[in-house]
Design a protein around this motif. Structure first.
Motif, PDB file in Angstrom:
ATOM      1  N   TYR A 296     -14.181  56.347  59.211  1.00  0.00           N
ATOM      2  CA  TYR A 296     -15.606  55.056  59.551  1.00  0.00           C
ATOM      3  C   TYR A 296     -15.696  54.442  60.954  1.00  0.00           C
ATOM      4  N   GLU A 297     -17.142  54.639  61.587  1.00  0.00           N
ATOM      5  CA  GLU A 297     -16.711  53.691  62.909  1.00  0.00           C
ATOM      6  C   GLU A 297     -17.620  53.485  62.952  1.00  0.00           C
ATOM      7  N   GLY A 298     -19.151  53.693  61.553  1.00  0.00           N
ATOM      8  CA  GLY A 298     -21.027  52.956  62.133  1.00  0.00           C
ATOM      9  C   GLY A 298     -21.816  54.393  61.847  1.00  0.00           C
ATOM     10  N   GLY A 328     -19.252  40.680  67.586  1.00  0.00           N
ATOM     11  CA  GLY A 328     -18.834  42.087  66.833  1.00  0.00           C
ATOM     12  C   GLY A 328     -17.593  42.592  66.445  1.00  0.00           C
ATOM     13  N   LYS A 329     -16.252  41.978  68.046  1.00  0.00           N
ATOM     14  CA  LYS A 329     -15.612  42.838  68.149  1.00  0.00           C
ATOM     15  C   LYS A 329     -14.143  42.462  67.655  1.00  0.00           C
ATOM     16  N   SER A 330     -14.151  41.962  66.960  1.00  0.00           N
ATOM     17  CA  SER A 330     -12.511  40.819  65.664  1.00  0.00           C
ATOM     18  C   SER A 330     -13.148  41.666  64.676  1.00  0.00           C
ATOM     19  N   PHE A 331     -14.338  41.498  64.435  1.00  0.00           N
ATOM     20  CA  PHE A 331     -14.613  42.615  62.639  1.00  0.00           C
ATOM     21  C   PHE A 331     -14.384  43.830  62.823  1.00  0.00           C
ATOM     22  N   SER A 332     -15.169  44.714  63.732  1.00  0.00           N
ATOM     23  CA  SER A 332     -14.771  46.351  64.516  1.00  0.00           C
ATOM     24  C   SER A 332     -13.503  46.099  64.387  1.00  0.00           C
ATOM     25  N   VAL A 333     -12.355  45.868  64.690  1.00  0.00           N
ATOM     26  CA  VAL A 333     -11.227  45.675  64.412  1.00  0.00           C
ATOM     27  C   VAL A 333     -10.597  45.446  63.621  1.00  0.00           C
ATOM     28  N   MET A 334     -11.046  44.338  62.475  1.00  0.00           N
ATOM     29  CA  MET A 334     -10.314  44.214  60.885  1.00  0.00           C
ATOM     30  C   MET A 334     -10.983  45.693  60.278  1.00  0.00           C
ATOM     31  N   GLN A 335     -12.357  45.647  61.097  1.00  0.00           N
ATOM     32  CA  GLN A 335     -12.656  47.114  60.081  1.00  0.00           C
ATOM     33  C   GLN A 335     -11.926  48.385  60.186  1.00  0.00           C
ATOM     34  N   MET A 336     -11.321  48.248  61.187  1.00  0.00           N
ATOM     35  CA  MET A 336     -10.571  49.603  61.560  1.00  0.00           C
ATOM     36  C   MET A 336      -8.796  49.493  60.684  1.00  0.00           C
ATOM     37  N   VAL A 337      -8.578  47.987  60.966  1.00  0.00           N
ATOM     38  CA  VAL A 337      -8.139  47.964  60.081  1.00  0.00           C
ATOM     39  C   VAL A 337      -7.546  48.037  58.534  1.00  0.00           C
ATOM     40  N   THR A 338      -8.622  48.122  58.559  1.00  0.00           N
ATOM     41  CA  THR A 338      -8.917  48.076  56.398  1.00  0.00           C
ATOM     42  C   THR A 338      -9.190  49.431  55.977  1.00  0.00           C
ATOM     43  N   GLY A 526       9.250  59.099  60.516  1.00  0.00           N
ATOM     44  CA  GLY A 526       8.758  59.677  60.686  1.00  0.00           C
ATOM     45  C   GLY A 526       7.257  59.209  59.913  1.00  0.00           C
ATOM     46  N   ARG A 527       7.501  57.569  60.645  1.00  0.00           N
ATOM     47  CA  ARG A 527       5.408  57.441  60.659  1.00  0.00           C
ATOM     48  C   ARG A 527       5.428  56.738  61.271  1.00  0.00           C
ATOM     49  N   ARG A 528       3.824  56.263  61.100  1.00  0.00           N
ATOM     50  CA  ARG A 528       2.552  56.126  62.131  1.00  0.00           C
ATOM     51  C   ARG A 528       2.615  54.962  62.079  1.00  0.00           C
ATOM     52  N   THR A 529       2.690  54.310  63.890  1.00  0.00           N
ATOM     53  CA  THR A 529       2.555  52.297  63.983  1.00  0.00           C
ATOM     54  C   THR A 529       1.520  52.389  64.666  1.00  0.00           C
ATOM     55  N   TRP A 530       0.351  51.323  63.919  1.00  0.00           N
ATOM     56  CA  TRP A 530      -1.206  51.799  64.266  1.00  0.00           C
ATOM     57  C   TRP A 530      -0.454  49.644  65.073  1.00  0.00           C
ATOM     58  N   VAL A 531      -0.702  49.624  66.436  1.00  0.00           N
ATOM     59  CA  VAL A 531      -0.674  48.594  67.322  1.00  0.00           C
ATOM     60  C   VAL A 531      -1.669  47.815  67.887  1.00  0.00           C
ATOM     61  N   LEU A 563      -1.605  52.556  70.121  1.00  0.00           N
ATOM     62  CA  LEU A 563      -2.132  51.397  70.289  1.00  0.00           C
ATOM     63  C   LEU A 563      -3.664  50.614  70.754  1.00  0.00           C
ATOM     64  N   THR A 564      -4.207  49.941  70.341  1.00  0.00           N
ATOM     65  CA  THR A 564      -5.521  49.216  70.735  1.00  0.00           C
ATOM     66  C   THR A 564      -5.799  48.110  71.194  1.00  0.00           C
ATOM     67  N   SER A 565      -6.289  47.972  72.743  1.00  0.00           N
ATOM     68  CA  SER A 565      -6.001  46.403  72.980  1.00  0.00           C
ATOM     69  C   SER A 565      -7.406  45.913  73.046  1.00  0.00           C
ATOM     70  N   ILE A 566      -7.687  44.704  72.970  1.00  0.00           N
ATOM     71  CA  ILE A 566      -9.016  43.930  72.042  1.00  0.00           C
ATOM     72  C   ILE A 566      -8.967  42.761  73.610  1.00  0.00           C
ATOM     73  N   THR A 567     -10.475  42.521  74.294  1.00  0.00           N
ATOM     74  CA  THR A 567     -10.896  41.530  74.945  1.00  0.00           C
ATOM     75  C   THR A 567     -12.321  41.355  74.687  1.00  0.00           C
ATOM     76  N   GLN A 568     -12.575  40.349  75.476  1.00  0.00           N
ATOM     77  CA  GLN A 568     -14.057  39.980  75.456  1.00  0.00           C
ATOM     78  C   GLN A 568     -14.101  39.830  77.359  1.00  0.00           C
ATOM     79  N   HIS A 569     -12.679  39.536  78.064  1.00  0.00           N
ATOM     80  CA  HIS A 569     -12.532  39.243  79.423  1.00  0.00           C
ATOM     81  C   HIS A 569     -12.593  40.874  80.124  1.00  0.00           C
TER      82      HIS A 569
END
Length: 657
Positions: A296-298, A328-338, A526-531, A563-569
């Motif tokens: 779920y993304e919204g 809501g950048k970090s919140f969005s990522v934490m929702q994704m992680v959850t 055979g496991r997925r890795t989310w970074v 991989l997911t990269s997150i920044t406000q800059h």
């Protein structure tokens, strides 16, 4: 609420083979048209088509069918397995004194199919959107049959001839009664004549085509009363568009068959419309993102549909989350992680957290938080290696490249000399000899062994040894120990908030090397890795870290990592060539509120239209644009605040206090 949209197309042909070839060509043309609009389509399989039909005729029942069942008896067809138990085309009235003529009973449901009457030739769009927001099951079917151009002109000329005759007769009668000719012709006739003449002009001079259009809507209820209430709400909705749905008396069987997505109409109810007027009703005006099994993304800001995205299905699953701080950048990522931990519990998650924002969530989910600082008792060993560390290469050679970058950071040098690189390469080979002969955890070397083997290279290696000693036995020896934390946990968070400025680059490089170790190990399992790398701009401040991360991102997809990269800059990403390349290669980009300059630059780089760009300018918290492959969807995400999950994911300092 789930909205599904289908295109069913049919044609006439001499035989089955000819029809098959023509249908395949037409399917390719339609798919190409959707692709040019930035959307995608796929053909339904036979089972999916049957499941769709059963969902309409036997709602809320699971599809349970195999084509092998048709072999049991020669006279069985697919209809026997997807149809309801019975149809009654004249169900009894509730008071049993009469029968209904405008509905039918199918199984234990009461259904009704109506048609749209009084279609305005210049109606505003949004009719189907309004209907699709009604909170109950219904099917809207639009039949569109294109007319041959010459035939269309002939039919319009015939209509005009009848209208002119009617006009002439009305004027003649008025004169017989000594009435003025100006009031003889009714307003309705004048309006129809004007519209028909305009249609003739559009066909002959503006390349408009003529279509026969029939719009039907079907709904059902558990009782007549429930059905009547749903019909009332449908009729009330379309009245806002100055049109109405009418009942189809005595022909509910033909109406029901015409409503099904079979590409054939059994009713004579239709309206003649031009291309522009027909296009208003076409429901494919809003891009949707609804991938089976997705996270779920919204909510789609235009259609109000759910947005579900499954990055595992994307050809380029790497992603970036960009947005101004506080939106809501970090919140969005934490929702994704959850969502990942709950949906795919066998996947592994690695977070790089320079601001200590994910600690509470990771701990609550049973993960491990590794504090990396000079005062921490937690240690990670930069010499850690796995047999699969190399990407189909010699793992020692790849580790040697890492150690060269590590030493370059220690020396604060822009480039090592060829001689220094040789010393490091030889020392690396000697350091791992014993471990490769007996790859057990207790045999893993540390910087101490590497330092001793580097000392064997002679007097010319002394500058390297001098610089390295501070990190081996001096005050900055936090990376000179064996790893003493559980790096095998399903969710690991590297907390680097207390890492001093002098150790920032070395610490990030060591963390990235641990991430690579995890990815290579998981590939074998055979496991997925989310970074997830938060504060991505910190990596861009050092070329060695940027290069290592760029190499990691380019290898990640093949090794089963996302991989997911997150920044406000955002500016730091746009101004860095490698970061821009990574952004362009991402199949998943989430844009939250942006400054005007950043929004303009992102629009140019990502080919965002002005209409789409407005969703990332002055956006609300948690709202923005989601770009998945070529699909661009504006979203809103209003997460329930009175929940434990919200408390764990919320990073607002106002609410924390």
């Amino acid at each position: 609420m789930i909205r599904e949209k289908y295109v069913t197309f049919s044609l006439h042909a001499e035989n089955y083979q000819q029809a098959k070839e023509q249908l395949e060509n037409r399917a390719a043309d339609i798919a190409d048209h959707f692709k040019r609009m930035g959307s995608s389509t796929r053909l339904l399989s036979g089972i999916e088509r049957l499941s769709l039909l059963q969902g309409i005729m036997r709602p809320n029942e699971e599809m349970n069918f195999s084509y092998d069942w048709l072999l049991a008896e020669d006279d069985l067809t697919t209809k026997d397995f997807i149809s309801p138990s019975s149809y009654n085309w004249h169900p009894e009235h509730d008071d049993s004194r009469a029968v209904y003529r405008d509905r039918y009973q199918f199984g234990d449901k009461i259904g009704k199919t109506m048609y749209l009457r009084g279609i305005a030739p210049e109606m505003k769009n949004g009719l189907f959107s309004m209907l699709s927001e009604l909170p109950f099951d219904h099917v809207i079917t639009m039949h569109v049959d294109a007319m041959d151009q010459a035939e269309a002109v002939q039919e319009i000329e015939k209509k005009l001839a009848y209208m002119h005759k009617e006009e002439y007769d009305a004027i003649a009668k008025a004169r017989e009664r000594n009435m003025p000719a100006s009031i003889a012709v009714s307003y309705d006739l004048k309006s129809k004549m004007h519209h028909t003449e305009q249609m003739m002009d559009d066909i002959t001079t503006k390349n408009q085509k003529i279509f026969k259009v029939c719009i039907l809507i079907h709904t059902y209820g558990d009782s007549n009363a429930q059905l009547d209430e749903r019909v009332r709400r449908i009729c009330s909705t379309v009245q806002q568009q100055t049109c109405r749905f009418d009942s189809i008396l005595y022909e509910q069987r033909n109406a029901m068959n015409s409503m099904l997505p079979l590409g054939k109409k059994w009713l004579g109810l239709e309206r003649t419309l031009e291309t522009v007027s027909t296009a208003i009703y076409v429901p494919f005006t809003t891009q949707e993102l609804f991938q089976p099994g997705g996270l779920y993304e919204g909510i789609n800001a235009r259609s109000k549909n759910l947005i579900l995205c499954n990055r595992k299905l994307l050809p380029a699953p790497a992603g970036m989350v960009l947005g101004m701080t506080g939106y809501g950048k970090s919140f969005s990522v934490m929702q994704m992680v959850t969502n990942i931990m709950l949906r795919w519990p066998d996947d592994d998650i690695v977070l790089i957290d320079p601001e200590q924002e994910y600690t509470h969530l990771v701990t609550a989910m049973g993960g491990v938080v590794i504090d990396i600082s000079a005062s921490s008792s937690s240690h990670i060993n930069p010499m850690d290696i796995t047999e699969d560390y190399g990407d189909d290469e010699d793992p020692i050679r790849l580790k040697s490249q890492f150690l060269q970058n590590f030493c370059q950071l220690i020396l604060h040098s822009s480039e090592l000399s060829p001689q220094e690189r040789t010393f490091i390469d030889v020392a690396a080979g000697l350091t791992y000899q014993r471990y490769m002969a007996n790859p057990k955890r207790e045999e893993m070397p540390t910087l101490h062994e590497f330092y001793r083997n580097l000392a064997l290279q002679g007097e010319e290696a002394k500058p390297l040894l001098t610089a390295l000693k501070l990190y081996v036995s001096g005050s900055m020896d936090l990376f000179a120990h064996q790893t003493n934390v559980n790096v095998q946990n399903h969710c690991i968070c590297f907390n680097t908030v207390k890492l001093g400025k002098s150790m920032q680059s070395i610490g990030m490089l060591t963390v990235l090397d641990q991430v690579w170790n995890r990815i290579t190990r998981n590939r074998v399992l055979g496991r997925r890795t989310w970074v997830f790398t938060d504060e991505f701009q910190q990596l861009l401040g050092n070329k060695d870290c940027t290069d290592f991360y760029f190499q990691l991102s380019s290898r990640a997809r093949k090794w089963g990592a996302i991989l997911t990269s997150i920044t406000q800059h955002v500016r730091s990403v746009l101004d860095n060539e490698d970061a821009r390349r990574m952004l362009s290669d991402c199949g998943y980009i989430k844009l939250l509120n942006q400054s005007p300059d950043d929004a303009n630059d992102l629009a140019r780089l990502l080919h965002i239209s002005n209409e789409e760009k407005r969703y990332i300018e002055n956006a609300e918290v948690g709202s923005g644009l989601l770009i998945v492959s070529k699909t661009v969807v504006p979203f809103n995400n209003d997460f329930p605040k009175g929940t434990e999950l919200f408390r764990l994911m919320d990073t607002s300092p106002n609410r924390k206090s």
